[in-house]
Motif scaffolding. Structure first.
Motif: not given
Length: 104
Positions: A5, A7, A18, A24-25, A27, A39-40, A72
């Motif tokens: 990660n 980020t 964003l 909204y997420l 990484k 991207t979520e 998920t």
């Protein structure tokens, strides 16, 4: 393959995503020369896999997808609805979220 990660090293990219999308997420992960942007959003998950040095192998894409989807819930998406677009040095994976679980 180990995804790290990273980020925090991509603050500007994350902020732009964003601000300018329904995400909204966001990484960002790295695996050597491969960069993964996860991207979520409420109605979908997008995974962008980039490697400008060489073509991505199918096994790499499958490993990355499995790694990112393991947190998920399986009832949140339909495996049959996953769309994969492969270009020269980019692979985009789009996963629609099952609308029954979308909260208003």
């Amino acid at each position: 393959m180990k995804l790290v990660n990273v980020t925090n090293s991509y603050k500007q990219l994350v902020n732009k995503q964003l601000e300018n999308t329904d995400a909204y997420l966001v990484k960002v992960f790295s695996a050597g020369n491969t960069t993964v942007i996860y991207t979520e959003a409420i109605q979908h998950i997008e995974i962008l896999i980039i490697n400008k040095k060489r073509a991505l192998r199918k096994t790499e894409v499958n490993e990355i997808l499995a790694y990112l989807l393991k947190s998920t819930p399986k009832e949140k998406y339909d495996k049959e609805q996953i769309s994969i677009i492969e270009l020269k040095d980019v692979t985009e994976i789009s996963i629609p979220i099952i609308t029954d679980l979308v909260q208003n």
